[in-house]
Scaffold this motif. Structure first.
Motif: not given
Lengths: 163, 132
Positions: A14-15, A42, A46, A50, B67-70, B73, B76-77
Motif C-alpha cells: 500500500h501507499g 487474481w 491485483l 497497483g 493506485a498503489a494504496g490500500s 486495492m 479493485c478487489r
C-alpha cells in the motif's frame, strides 16, 4: 544489495510501503510472502496493477519463501520483504537464517488485541511471538514510515501495559 | 439497487472528506459523493466498509486517491465480485467537480468526462518576468 526491510503490515502492499519506504530506499522490488496471495492468480494480478512499473513484485508462500530468499538477497536492487501478519514472519524467521531486524508497520484493531500504538494492536499471543523473535536475536521495532521514530519492542509492550 | 447519481470517494487520512466538502462548497450539490477513509483499518476492514457502503448507497463509481494504496486495492478487489462497478484512481478536485455536474449521464459517460477533466488539470503555470 540485501533485502533492506523485513516488514509486517496487514495492508500488505500500500501507499506507505510503495511511496513512504520504497521511494527513499529506491527499492527495486517487493517480495510478498503470503499463502493466500501466492495461491491466487487474481490477487497477484491485483497487486501488480497497483505498483509502479519499475517496481518488481515477487510472491511466495511461507513454505516456498526460504527457497527464493537467496535470489532476493542476491538481487542488485534494494528490496522489501512483506508479510501480512506476525505469525507468517515468525514462521519465516524460524526457517531461514540472516533476518536480524523486523519492522512492525501495521497491525490494526481486531477483537482480542490491545492498542500499543496508533497503528499497532497486539493480542497476548502476538506479543509473545514478538518476544520470541527477539529471543532469537531479531531486533523488533515499530515504525510506520521512515520519518517516524523506531519504537523498540520493550517500549511498545510497556506502552500497552500502561494503557 | 443501483444509484447512478452517487459516487464514493475512498482515500487516506482526511482527503476524501476534504474533497467532498470542497465539491459541495463549490457546486452547492450535496449528497452526490460519500467520503470514506482507510484510517485505522486493515485491508479486510477496508473491504468490508466499502462493500457495506455500496450496498446501502447503490453507488456504482468508486474514486480512490492512489493506485498503489490500500483503498484502491480494496476497490479493485470488490470489482471481482461486482463487475458493474467502476473504479477511478488518482482522483482530484477537478475530476470530482465534473462528476457531480453530470446531470443524468450514465456513470460510464460521467466517469469518462471526469477523468478527462481531472487528468488535464495538472499544469505548470510559470511566471513571466516583467523585465524585457
Amino acid at each position: 544489495m540485501p533485502v533492506e526491510l523485513y516488514r509486517i503490515d496487514d495492508r500488505l502492499i500500500h501507499g506507505q510501503v510503495v511511496v513512504g519506504w520504497g521511494q527513499p530506499m529506491n527499492a527495486g522490488f517487493i517480495a510478498l510472502v503470503d499463502d493466500v496471495v501466492a495461491s491466487s492468480d487474481w490477487e497477484r494480478e491485483l497487486y501488480r496493477m497497483g505498483v509502479p512499473p519499475q517496481l518488481d513484485l515477487f510472491f511466495a508462500s511461507v513454505e516456498d519463501a526460504p527457497g527464493q530468499l537467496g535470489a532476493w538477497r542476491a538481487d542488485q536492487r534494494a528490496g522489501i520483504l512483506l508479510t501480512g501478519d506476525i505469525d507468517t514472519m515468525y514462521r519465516l524467521v524460524s526457517n531461514v537464517d540472516g533476518i536480524t531486524a523486523v519492522n512492525l508497520g501495521g497491525v490494526h484493531h481486531r477483537a482480542g488485541r490491545i492498542e500499543r500504538l496508533r497503528y499497532i494492536y497486539l493480542s497476548p499471543g502476538e506479543a509473545q511471538a514478538l518476544r520470541d523473535l527477539e529471543a532469537r536475536g531479531v531486533s523488533v521495532t515499530a515504525r510506520d514510515v521512515p520519518s517516524a521514530r523506531p519504537v523498540p519492542l520493550r517500549e511498545l509492550l510497556d506502552a500497552g501495559a500502561r494503557a | 439497487m443501483s444509484n447512478p447519481d452517487v459516487g464514493i470517494v475512498l482515500g487516506h487520512g482526511d482527503i476524501a472528506a476534504a474533497l467532498v466538502s470542497a465539491v459541495e462548497l463549490i457546486t452547492g450539490r450535496g449528497g452526490r459523493l460519500i467520503a470514506l477513509t482507510n484510517a485505522g483499518l486493515d485491508s479486510d476492514q477496508i473491504d468490508d466498509l466499502l462493500r457495506r457502503t455500496i450496498e446501502t448507497s447503490g453507488a456504482r463509481v468508486i474514486f480512490t486517491d492512489l493506485a498503489a494504496g490500500s483503498c484502491n486495492m480494496a476497490a479493485c478487489r470488490l470489482v471481482r465480485w461486482r463487475p458493474d462497478l467502476i473504479v477511478v484512481t488518482g482522483v482530484n478536485l477537478p475530476a470530482l467537480l465534473q462528476y457531480v455536474m453530470h446531470d443524468g449521464a450514465e456513470p460510464e459517460q460521467a466517469v469518462s468526462e471526469a477523468v478527462q477533466r481531472g487528468s488535464g488539470a495538472l499544469r505548470v503555470l510559470q511566471g513571466r518576468s516583467r523585465a524585457g
